[in-house]
Design a protein around this motif. Sequence first.
Motif, short mmCIF file in Angstrom:
data_model
loop_
_atom_site.label_atom_id
_atom_site.label_comp_id
_atom_site.label_asym_id
_atom_site.label_seq_id
_atom_site.Cartn_x
_atom_site.Cartn_y
_atom_site.Cartn_z
N THR A 46 0.86 -1.19 0.00
CA THR A 46 0.00 0.00 0.00
C THR A 46 0.89 1.23 0.00
O THR A 46 2.04 1.18 0.47
N PRO A 47 0.42 2.34 -0.54
CA PRO A 47 1.26 3.54 -0.62
C PRO A 47 1.72 4.01 0.75
O PRO A 47 1.00 3.88 1.75
N THR A 48 2.92 4.54 0.81
CA THR A 48 3.41 5.14 2.04
C THR A 48 2.90 6.59 2.12
O THR A 48 2.46 7.17 1.13
N VAL A 49 2.95 7.15 3.33
CA VAL A 49 2.46 8.50 3.57
C VAL A 49 3.54 9.28 4.32
O VAL A 49 4.16 8.75 5.24
N GLU A 50 3.74 10.52 3.91
CA GLU A 50 4.70 11.35 4.62
C GLU A 50 4.21 11.61 6.05
O GLU A 50 3.02 11.84 6.27
#
Length: 428
Positions: free
Chosen positions: A315-319
């Motif tokens: 799943t996409p990472t988040v800052e």
Amino acid sequence: MGTSATSIKHIPVIIVGGGQAGLSVSHYLQEHKIEHIVFERKSLMHSWKSQRWDSFTLVTPNWQCDLPGHPYDGDDPLGFMKRDEIVDYLQRFADKVKPPVREGVTVDRISVNADGVYDVATSVGNYQCDHVVIASGGYQAPIIPRMAEKLPETLFQMHSVQYKNPEQLPDGVVLVVGSGQSGAQIAEDLHLAGRKVILATGNAPRVARQYRGKDVVEWLHEMGYYDVSVEQHPLREGVRDNTNHYVTGRDGGREIDLRRFAKEGMELYGLMTGFDGENLIFKKNLAANLDNADNTYRNINSRIDTWIEEQGIETPTVEPYQPVWQPAFERDKLDLAEAGIGSVIWCIGYRPDFGWLDAPVFNGMGHPVHKRGVSSQAGLYFIGLPWLHTWGSGRFSGVARDAEFLVRCIKEKVRVNSDCEESVEIVS
């Protein structure tokens, strides 16, 4: 002239409260063909119909609505029902349950007699029963502090339970006291309407709405958080005292960041502690309140990160979250007149009010002592309270499980050594 014994109707089970919790118990009692009656002081689902503001929405996704025999039946499971949609959902539930209810009935007193039978005095007469289920909820008496009496009589004041929309309030700045779910959402409602808001913050935590591709509630559900019982929680019974995280389901759902509101012109202060006749008095703990809320936000996200890594989920990472605003300084006083405050909304919660229930099952704070809703007084049960058993106990997601358990206890008549009979220590 006394009431004769023959005029007192005996019913096996009496339920006090006609909200979703009381009707859930009625559903299972009907399944087992156990005679009962529901007493409701107002009307079924009264609090949902009359004690929510106009823009109110659920803060948990619709798919979590799972009342017994009545899961969410709409076309937006990932959305958040608005107030009128919630009322419609609950009305359909009530129509399915068809509870044996007496609306407009006040329960004045409940006590247990020498025979172990409950005497129930109501506004429509006296009853007796073997089992009482208290389903009147955990939010009963709105808290308005004594300092409210010191404020000028010309100042408009109300509790969050009375708030409907910004048009209710007179001209001028609005002071919102408390930053829990209600306070944060009402402050947002006023802010979006263009009203000048001063928010006195508290120690409420916050949570993200969406994180790494899913609603945070969905991640926590997959992680099993909503199945953790009070006994399994690190805080044990102390978790019942926790303030709910502030977030919103408004406009499809989003997080609430008080720092962003401040950047847009809302004035934030620390905890309000008093009024000296001219100035509102605050603690200089605004920065700490904001930091603590953000720390909870980050900690929950971190636990989700760990879960994703352990499960090998792509799943996409988040800052990481970075604060968008910091208080340059903190004030501990605010001149009420100079600030132009025209109204105050108290959003500091509720206190229990079980004065009508004569039973030795309450702690020093007036809260019932129980284990999974079963009190130490035989035949006396509670349901619909926050963290009665799990996080979902006070919500649409967990009340069915609690109701089914209590009805099983009633059906078994709390047999010795059954799962339902537990040792409950009364804390005075």
